[in-house]
Motif scaffolding. Structure first.
Motif, PDB file in Angstrom:
ATOM      1  N   ILE A 231       0.868  -1.176   0.000  1.00 45.37           N
ATOM      2  CA  ILE A 231       0.000   0.000   0.000  1.00 45.37           C
ATOM      3  C   ILE A 231       0.901   1.221   0.000  1.00 45.37           C
ATOM      4  N   ALA A 232       0.651   2.153  -0.889  1.00 43.25           N
ATOM      5  CA  ALA A 232       1.340   3.439  -0.890  1.00 43.25           C
ATOM      6  C   ALA A 232       0.355   4.510  -0.448  1.00 43.25           C
ATOM      7  N   ALA A 233       0.811   5.418   0.413  1.00 44.75           N
ATOM      8  CA  ALA A 233      -0.083   6.446   0.945  1.00 44.75           C
ATOM      9  C   ALA A 233       0.649   7.763   1.095  1.00 44.75           C
ATOM     10  N   ASP A 234      -0.090   8.835   0.924  1.00 46.04           N
ATOM     11  CA  ASP A 234       0.401  10.191   1.160  1.00 46.04           C
ATOM     12  C   ASP A 234      -0.318  10.776   2.361  1.00 46.04           C
TER      13      ASP A 234
ATOM     14  N   MET B 132       5.710  17.816  14.024  1.00 47.54           N
ATOM     15  CA  MET B 132       4.664  16.803  13.955  1.00 47.54           C
ATOM     16  C   MET B 132       5.090  15.651  13.035  1.00 47.54           C
ATOM     17  N   ALA B 133       5.639  16.012  11.876  1.00 48.00           N
ATOM     18  CA  ALA B 133       6.080  14.998  10.908  1.00 48.00           C
ATOM     19  C   ALA B 133       7.196  14.147  11.485  1.00 48.00           C
ATOM     20  N   ALA B 134       8.135  14.789  12.194  1.00 45.99           N
ATOM     21  CA  ALA B 134       9.247  14.039  12.785  1.00 45.99           C
ATOM     22  C   ALA B 134       8.746  13.031  13.806  1.00 45.99           C
ATOM     23  N   ALA B 135       7.791  13.438  14.628  1.00 48.95           N
ATOM     24  CA  ALA B 135       7.236  12.524  15.625  1.00 48.95           C
ATOM     25  C   ALA B 135       6.505  11.365  14.964  1.00 48.95           C
ATOM     26  N   ILE B 136       5.823  11.656  13.878  1.00 48.51           N
ATOM     27  CA  ILE B 136       5.099  10.597  13.165  1.00 48.51           C
ATOM     28  C   ILE B 136       6.070   9.605  12.540  1.00 48.51           C
ATOM     29  N   VAL B 137       7.138  10.111  11.919  1.00 49.38           N
ATOM     30  CA  VAL B 137       8.123   9.205  11.314  1.00 49.38           C
ATOM     31  C   VAL B 137       8.685   8.266  12.373  1.00 49.38           C
ATOM     32  N   LEU B 138       9.040   8.807  13.531  1.00 51.55           N
ATOM     33  CA  LEU B 138       9.567   7.954  14.595  1.00 51.55           C
ATOM     34  C   LEU B 138       8.513   6.988  15.108  1.00 51.55           C
TER      35      LEU B 138
ATOM     36  N   LEU C 170       7.325  -1.153   6.910  1.00 43.97           N
ATOM     37  CA  LEU C 170       6.706   0.157   6.722  1.00 43.97           C
ATOM     38  C   LEU C 170       7.834   1.179   6.579  1.00 43.97           C
ATOM     39  N   THR C 171       7.819   1.924   5.484  1.00 42.40           N
ATOM     40  CA  THR C 171       8.893   2.870   5.184  1.00 42.40           C
ATOM     41  C   THR C 171       8.312   4.230   4.846  1.00 42.40           C
ATOM     42  N   VAL C 172       8.842   5.278   5.478  1.00 44.84           N
ATOM     43  CA  VAL C 172       8.549   6.647   5.067  1.00 44.84           C
ATOM     44  C   VAL C 172       9.665   7.065   4.114  1.00 44.84           C
ATOM     45  N   GLY C 173       9.329   7.224   2.848  1.00 44.63           N
ATOM     46  CA  GLY C 173      10.353   7.497   1.845  1.00 44.63           C
ATOM     47  C   GLY C 173      10.478   8.951   1.459  1.00 44.63           C
ATOM     48  N   SER C 174       9.542   9.794   1.915  1.00 43.12           N
ATOM     49  CA  SER C 174       9.582  11.194   1.523  1.00 43.12           C
ATOM     50  C   SER C 174       8.971  12.058   2.616  1.00 43.12           C
ATOM     51  N   VAL C 175       9.669  13.150   2.952  1.00 50.25           N
ATOM     52  CA  VAL C 175       9.167  14.157   3.878  1.00 50.25           C
ATOM     53  C   VAL C 175       9.381  15.521   3.224  1.00 50.25           C
ATOM     54  N   ARG C 176       8.313  16.304   3.111  1.00 51.69           N
ATOM     55  CA  ARG C 176       8.413  17.605   2.442  1.00 51.69           C
ATOM     56  C   ARG C 176       7.731  18.657   3.316  1.00 51.69           C
ATOM     57  N   ALA C 177       8.487  19.720   3.622  1.00 53.51           N
ATOM     58  CA  ALA C 177       7.905  20.787   4.445  1.00 53.51           C
ATOM     59  C   ALA C 177       8.764  22.038   4.334  1.00 53.51           C
TER      60      ALA C 177
ATOM     61  N   SER D 200       5.224  10.651   2.484  1.00 59.16           N
ATOM     62  CA  SER D 200       4.819   9.536   1.612  1.00 59.16           C
ATOM     63  C   SER D 200       5.370   8.258   2.219  1.00 59.16           C
ATOM     64  N   LEU D 201       4.535   7.239   2.313  1.00 53.03           N
ATOM     65  CA  LEU D 201       4.963   5.994   2.946  1.00 53.03           C
ATOM     66  C   LEU D 201       4.495   4.793   2.143  1.00 53.03           C
ATOM     67  N   THR D 202       5.166   3.681   2.368  1.00 53.94           N
ATOM     68  CA  THR D 202       4.741   2.411   1.786  1.00 53.94           C
ATOM     69  C   THR D 202       4.682   1.357   2.883  1.00 53.94           C
ATOM     70  N   ILE D 203       3.715   0.472   2.750  1.00 55.50           N
ATOM     71  CA  ILE D 203       3.530  -0.666   3.646  1.00 55.50           C
ATOM     72  C   ILE D 203       3.629  -1.920   2.794  1.00 55.50           C
ATOM     73  N   ARG D 204       4.350  -2.917   3.295  1.00 53.74           N
ATOM     74  CA  ARG D 204       4.546  -4.161   2.534  1.00 53.74           C
ATOM     75  C   ARG D 204       4.308  -5.359   3.448  1.00 53.74           C
TER      76      ARG D 204
END
Length: 460
Positions: free
Chosen positions: A233-236, A258-264, A282-289, A303-307
């Motif tokens: 699953i790919a999600a934004d 907020m994004a940093a806390a979510i990535v962790l 589960l990988t976060v491959g992109s962070v844009r801000a 942007s993240l992917t789940i496998r």
């Protein structure tokens, strides 16, 4: 392929058909052509049926052209033009814009018999090439880092073999050039919007291969009934804060924090939402801000992917990830709820056991048993499983791309082999391409069976 194949050359155990370790290294040593031999010599060394020199030169020229001129998902107009022209040259009737975009289908009818579909992908990746090759990408920031250029060239070579030897088979050959595989958004439109099977016939076999960091000159199959690749699953995610001056953080709600806390927080989801025996990533491959260090932005995007290997595990991980995103946004006092949008989904790749066994035997006959390996399940993902629509049997295998010197150096503790999606990914094309042509042609020829000499006349 949505993610790199993760086999590491220094740790991979390669066995021959009898289970003896080392056959892959032997195959690489005998078959490598990237270090001073020609493609014609490579085919003889690796035990495959000899391939005509003009055919190899033509396929190699196409590969070099494609590699130097990669195109991103949804923009594959030049790539589709080149593939369509090659197919037409070999007598296939080509239909463009199947399912919209740059999808194409080539058809070669050769009397009554089964229908075999060969699928190749058209798109490249947003990667800056760092191979130093003389034919490296000339398109800034875009690279064929997943081997789709190799797949296309191998398909055209296999089609050339089959088209030139119609007395040896009967039936219908379909060739699908699929766009947007890297975004997992190309297969379903061809099948659903483009009515692929309704218009061109449901195939008796759907065949494809994928470049992988295994010894060049080898292919690898999943054991019968086992998955070869994970579903994904790919999600934004869009996070909403309140921007302002960096000097007054108390007046802002920082979406970067907020994004940093979510990535962790997401790093622990796979461990806590799946059983220890399940394989999930589960990988976060992109962070844009933001734009500048002294301005707190209003929004941040992830942007993240789940496998995982089952739909149930994918759904469970998505639900857990959604909870983490919402909880962190709430804890930060976000003025608006975050938005999580699923952009693509693909099921696990489970090749048909009976067809895979038959194709494996064909590969052993064409390449030699020592060069047909077992592949462990990979958490890389593909949208190829959608081609099993309507019960169409599928066979999918990995095509080794690593030259002998690089393979042996990695096995000895040197630098690991650059995998798919890496800036240094560089297939040993002079060995891998003949093997890829032979593997596709042998598999298709096996399914298409006896020629019209055993009954019936071939159609031109």
């Amino acid at each position: 392929m949505r993610c790199e194949v993760v086999t590491a050359a220094r740790t991979a155990k390669v066995t021959d058909g009898d289970g003896r370790e080392g056959a892959g290294e032997e195959a690489a040593g005998e078959g490598a052509a990237g270090e001073g031999t020609t493609g014609e010599e490579a085919t003889g060394a690796m035990g495959a049926l000899p391939l005509p020199r003009p055919l190899l030169r033509s396929a190699l020229a196409l590969y070099l052209d494609l590699h130097a001129h990669p195109e991103l998902s949804g923009h594959e107009h030049r790539t589709a033009d080149l593939l369509a022209a090659r197919l037409a040259d070999h007598g296939l009737t080509v239909t463009r814009a199947v399912g919209g975009g740059h999808g194409l289908v080539g058809v070669l009818r050769n009397g009554p018999g089964p229908t075999v579909l060969l699928r190749t992908e058209l798109d490249a990746l947003p990667v800056t090439e760092a191979t130093g090759l003389p034919y490296a990408s000339t398109t800034p920031g875009v690279m064929h880092a997943c081997g789709h250029d190799l797949h296309i060239a191998a398909v055209t070579g296999a089609v050339a073999l089959l088209a030139a030897d119609r007395d040896s088979w009967r039936g219908t050959l379909l060739v699908v050039g699929q766009p947007a595989e890297e975004t997992l958004s190309g297969a379903r439109p061809m099948l659903e919007d483009g009515r692929l099977y309704e218009r061109f016939g449901t195939p008796d076999a759907v065949l494809a291969q994928h470049a992988a960091p295994l010894p060049a000159g080898t292919v690898a199959h999943a054991p019968g009934g086992a998955p070869l690749m994970a579903g994904s699953i790919a999600a934004d995610v869009t996070l909403h804060g309140r921007g302002g001056h960096a000097a007054t953080p108390h007046l802002t709600i920082d979406p970067v924090l907020m994004a940093a806390a979510i990535v962790l927080g997401l790093r622990s989801v796979a461990a806590h939402a799946t059983a220890p025996a399940e394989q999930a990533v589960l990988t976060v491959g992109s962070v844009r801000a933001g734009e500048r260090g002294n301005i707190t932005p209003d929004t941040a995007e992830l942007s993240l992917t789940i496998r995982a290997f089952t739909d149930q595990a994918l759904d469970r991980l998505l639900a857990a990830a959604t909870r983490v995103v919402r909880a962190q946004a709430a804890a930060a006092g976000a003025p608006r709820d975050p938005e999580l949008t699923v952009t693509a989904r693909s099921p696990a790749l489970l090749p048909d056991p009976a067809l895979t066994a038959a194709v494996r035997r064909a590969h052993e006959g064409a390449l030699g048993a020592a060069r047909v390996l077992d592949a462990a399940p990979s958490t890389a993902t593909e949208d190829f499983p959608y081609f099993a629509a309507g019960g169409a049997p599928t066979a999918y295998w990995l095509l080794g791309t690593t030259g002998v010197r690089q393979w042996r150096a990695a096995r000895a503790g040197g630098a690991p082999v650059d995998p798919n999606h890496a800036p240094g990914f560089a297939p040993d094309v002079r060995t891998a391409l003949p093997a890829g042509i032979t593997a596709l042609a042998a598999a298709a020829g096996h399914v298409l069976g006896a020629g019209p000499g055993d009954g019936g006349e071939a159609e031109s």
